[in-house]
Design a protein around this motif. Structure first.
Motif, PDB file in Angstrom:
ATOM      1  N   ALA A  51      -6.015  -5.352  -3.260  1.00  0.00           N
ATOM      2  CA  ALA A  51      -7.005  -6.377  -2.906  1.00  0.00           C
ATOM      3  C   ALA A  51      -6.475  -7.771  -3.228  1.00  0.00           C
ATOM      4  CB  ALA A  51      -8.305  -6.115  -3.663  1.00  0.00           C
ATOM      5  N   ALA A  52      -5.794  -7.901  -4.360  1.00  0.00           N
ATOM      6  CA  ALA A  52      -5.264  -9.200  -4.765  1.00  0.00           C
ATOM      7  C   ALA A  52      -4.205  -9.686  -3.787  1.00  0.00           C
ATOM      8  CB  ALA A  52      -4.681  -9.111  -6.174  1.00  0.00           C
ATOM      9  N   LEU A  53      -3.325  -8.790  -3.365  1.00  0.00           N
ATOM     10  CA  LEU A  53      -2.269  -9.182  -2.416  1.00  0.00           C
ATOM     11  C   LEU A  53      -2.864  -9.556  -1.063  1.00  0.00           C
ATOM     12  CD1 LEU A  53       0.464  -6.535  -3.301  1.00  0.00           C
ATOM     13  CD2 LEU A  53       0.523  -8.986  -3.764  1.00  0.00           C
ATOM     14  N   TRP A  54      -3.931  -8.859  -0.672  1.00  0.00           N
ATOM     15  CA  TRP A  54      -4.592  -9.188   0.591  1.00  0.00           C
ATOM     16  C   TRP A  54      -5.199 -10.590   0.522  1.00  0.00           C
ATOM     17  CZ3 TRP A  54      -9.330 -10.303   2.772  1.00  0.00           C
ATOM     18  CH2 TRP A  54      -9.443 -10.093   4.145  1.00  0.00           C
ATOM     19  N   ALA A  55      -5.846 -10.895  -0.616  1.00  0.00           N
ATOM     20  CA  ALA A  55      -6.436 -12.223  -0.795  1.00  0.00           C
ATOM     21  C   ALA A  55      -5.349 -13.294  -0.859  1.00  0.00           C
ATOM     22  CB  ALA A  55      -7.273 -12.254  -2.077  1.00  0.00           C
ATOM     23  N   LEU A  56      -4.242 -12.974  -1.508  1.00  0.00           N
ATOM     24  CA  LEU A  56      -3.140 -13.930  -1.631  1.00  0.00           C
ATOM     25  C   LEU A  56      -2.585 -14.297  -0.257  1.00  0.00           C
ATOM     26  CD1 LEU A  56      -1.414 -15.348  -3.878  1.00  0.00           C
ATOM     27  CD2 LEU A  56       0.216 -13.468  -3.602  1.00  0.00           C
TER      28      LEU A  56
END
Length: 755
Positions: free
Chosen positions: A275-280
């Motif tokens: 999820a964090a990489l997608w948001a990044l």
């Protein structure tokens, strides 16, 4: 600086163009729109039945602080299932107890089994109570909160997406904090699991993905994901070799082993990372951190926004050089190799560095000129500090001479035997000198510090981390590493060039063994306050005194005072308070002192007693504990040498204090009773210096009472270890009925190399 509740914060400009995530932690303070995702483990109690109210109240307080700074805060929260579970359990227990009492007619209740509670029913029962709790907490800070329940299907319907987006924007415009949660009462049931001891729970992955999706949809600057672990580790947390990853970059997933899931929820760290990489990729910066630790949960959110090293920061910009953690490991490995070299090899490195300082003089001075121009253009340094920043040919020559002194005196520094004891027959004990380990030296406006400290670290076999970004230091580091390369230990000295805050460096207790600050008293105090578990060597202030006794020599007084105050007023060993015996007032000697100070343009501040003797006095001193660092000093009157000693103990900093007198008895009283690192008789305070003491150089002047005190040279950078050489010895042989007896005989020390 403003305050809200008990948390201080600084108002900063909060505007930036969205589209690209922040490259460095230090930029997070500019985040305008922030989503805080609270995992189930953060919101729920340890028994997983009910909410962690204290933790939740702390989080609400921090969110309120940021909201009142002018930021736009949103919360994605779990907790409805746990809250509902608590309520339903209570209702079931109450219902069962009533039925049991009616059927049995007994007031004593038997043990009652609690049935497995369906997660969606728990969510339905808990959602309203959870929101009511948030509203009550935010009301304490005059902030309104609003609830929004969503499902994944709401993001697949374009009209619903637009409606959701419009609602959130309108709430933010009205300074309302949206509290978003998945509508767990209507979502499809998850796969059965035992996370809640047999109770099915809503997958935490829903809220992780929801927070990331929401952050990108709303063009959020920062997403903070709070869980029950410190962040992302390179191996499962709790394993022996697990290390917290400070910064995580896209593509690093292959180097990470994901462990088990948290005690509550189903998503685990792998879901958070995805999820964090997608948001990044969508332009939102992300930090994953621990929201449950009692020591940091009270300020974890505000610390992250202030750019402090908390949790794992996700960044798309990979630095060109090594991280500070990698530099620390390189310095430790290089230091151990350095300590294993022969003394002659370490001395050869230092001699080579001394030669390079003179051979590359023009290049060094050119880089220093850039530093001076930058400082003058920015107007960030006072005149005394500009002088300290400046290098010259004479300074470089003095540095080279000092380095050669260090090389000559370092032949038997490491591995020197300082005690030998025969414990018993064939059981010999030795105490030998060894390096401390890795030193962190933080300095400001002191380019001459780098070669001095490097030479002392090399001589004592210590690894070294240096912190100060300047053109001069880049060239000086290059020359230092060039000298180290002749014996393959280039990595033993490192210059930290990343945007590491000093406070963050002071937390690296597993990498750094000793911190040595070189700079202003404020810098030293900040480091002493920030250091967590790492000893700090140095002094926060240099309040040095000169006491002029009634038996002082007229010829010596003005020379010593002038040199102590005027030779280099910015130095920590410069005179700050001049104590005059009362009998010298209105004498020719006193007039000579005042005339000399006026000629040297020294601004005089009168102490309370001195001011009482004058009809028209200079400005009365605001504090007798003042380090001026400039052409200013305080004059105070004392009635005796005993009162002078008492004044020094009360207002001094235990740095350097001087008596000027021809009375040997008075001088010896002063020398023996003043409890400072350096105490002189008829000599300038400016002699308190490693080079002038014959140490070659110093890493600083320590006023602490443990380990090293005064100017710290090679000896102060060494500690000891014990070596015991035996032959099948065991302690039981020395018992009352054993065959061995302790001898504890002192043995002669090996002859020192005095060349």
């Amino acid at each position: 600086i403003r305050c809200w509740s008990n948390i201080p914060f600084i108002t900063v400009p909060l505007s930036r163009a969205h589209g690209k995530s922040f490259a460095h932690r230090s930029e997070l303070k500019h985040a305008k729109r922030i989503v805080v995702k609270l995992g189930s483990a953060v919101v729920t109690r340890g028994d997983e039945c009910g909410l962690a109210l204290g933790r939740l109240a702390s989080i609400v307080e921090q969110v309120s602080v940021l909201q009142n700074q002018g930021r736009e805060m949103m919360i994605v929260t779990s907790g409805a299932v746990a809250f509902g579970k608590q309520r339903l359990r209570h209702e079931i227990l109450l219902s069962q107890s009533v039925r049991q009492a009616l059927h049995s007619g007994q007031s004593q209740l038997k043990d009652m089994a609690i049935p497995v509670l369906e997660a969606r029913a728990c969510a339905a029962a808990g959602q309203s109570g959870l929101m009511a709790l948030y509203e009550a907490m935010f009301t304490q800070y005059s902030i309104c909160a609003a609830q929004i329940l969503v499902t994944n299907l709401d993001f697949h319907d374009e009209q619903k997406r637009r409606n959701l987006n419009g609602t959130l924007h309108e709430l933010l415009r009205m300074n309302i904090v949206p509290i978003i949660n998945t509508n767990d009462a209507v979502v499809p049931p998850p796969e059965p699991n035992s996370d809640l001891q047999g109770v099915n729970v809503i997958s935490v992955k829903d809220n992780d993905s929801l927070a990331a999706r929401l952050a990108v949809e709303m063009k959020t600057d920062l997403l903070i994901v709070l869980s029950d672990v410190e962040g992302l580790f390179d191996s499962p947390p709790g394993s022996d070799d697990a290390k917290l990853i400070d910064i995580f970059y896209p593509g690093d997933q292959q180097s990470v082993t994901f462990g088990t899931k948290s005690r509550v929820g189903m998503g685990g760290m792998e879901a958070k990372v995805k999820a964090a990489l997608w948001a990044l990729q969508g332009g939102t910066s992300v930090v994953i951190a621990n929201g449950t630790h009692p020591k940091i949960s009270g300020h974890v959110i505000t610390d992250i926004v202030e750019g402090k090293k908390v949790g794992t920061f996700f960044s798309e910009v990979k630095p060109a050089g090594p991280t500070v953690e990698q530099q620390g490991e390189m310095a430790r490995a290089g230091g151990r190799t350095l300590a294993a070299l022969q003394p002659e090899q370490r001395a050869e490195i230092i001699y080579r560095l001394a030669d390079l300082l003179t051979d590359q003089r023009e290049e060094i001075l050119l880089a220093n000129k850039k530093d001076l121009e930058d400082a003058e253009n920015k107007g960030r340094l006072a005149l005394p500090l500009l002088k300290r920043l400046s290098l010259s040919t004479s300074k470089l020559n003095s540095l080279a001479i000092g380095l050669r002194q260090i090389a000559a005196s370092s032949q038997d520094s490491v591995g020197r035997v300082i005690r030998r004891t025969r414990v018993a027959k064939d059981l010999d004990l030795e105490q030998v000198t060894v390096p401390i380990g890795v030193l962190l030296v933080i300095f400001e406006s002191r380019p001459d510090c780098l070669p001095q400290v490097s030479a002392l670290a090399i001589a004592s076999g210590n690894g070294l981390l240096l912190k100060e970004a300047a053109h001069s230091n880049q060239i000086l580091l290059h020359l230092t590493q060039e000298a180290l390369s002749i014996h393959g230990v280039k990595d033993a000295v490192q210059l930290v060039n990343t945007r590491e805050e000093v406070e963050d460096l002071c937390r690296l207790d597993k990498l750094i063994d000793l911190i040595i600050p070189r700079g202003s008293s404020q810098l030293v105090r900040n480091i002493q306050k920030a250091a967590k578990g790492i000893p700090v060597m140095g002094h926060s202030e240099g309040i040095c005194h000169v006491y002029v006794d009634t038996d002082a020599s007229v010829e010596k007084v003005t020379r010593i005072i002038r040199d102590s105050k005027c030779e280099y007023p910015a130095a920590c060993n410069a005179l700050e308070t001049l104590l005059i015996h009362r009998d010298l007032l209105r004498t020719p000697l006193f007039d000579q002192i005042i005339d000399m100070l006026r000629v040297e343009q020294v601004k005089i501040h009168a102490g309370p007693k001195f001011a009482s003797y004058l009809t028209f006095s200079p400005s009365e001193v605001k504090s007798l504990r003042t380090e001026y660092g400039d052409l200013e000093c305080c004059i105070e009157v004392v009635d005796s040498v005993e009162e002078a000693v008492e004044h020094i103990h009360k207002y001094g900093s235990s740095h350097t204090d001087v008596i000027i007198t021809e009375n040997e008895k008075t001088a010896e009283f002063f020398l023996q009773h003043v409890d400072s690192a350096c105490v002189f008789w008829n000599a300038s305070t400016r002699f308190s210096d490693g080079y002038r003491f014959g140490l070659g150089a110093e890493v600083g002047i320590s006023t602490s009472r443990i380990h090293a005190r005064g100017p710290v040279g090679i000896e102060g950078l060494l500690t000891t270890k014990w070596l015991l050489r035996g032959d099948n010895h065991v302690v039981s042989d020395f018992s009352e009925h054993g065959s061995m007896k302790y001898l504890h005989e002192s043995l002669p020390l090996p002859q020192r190399n005095t060349n």
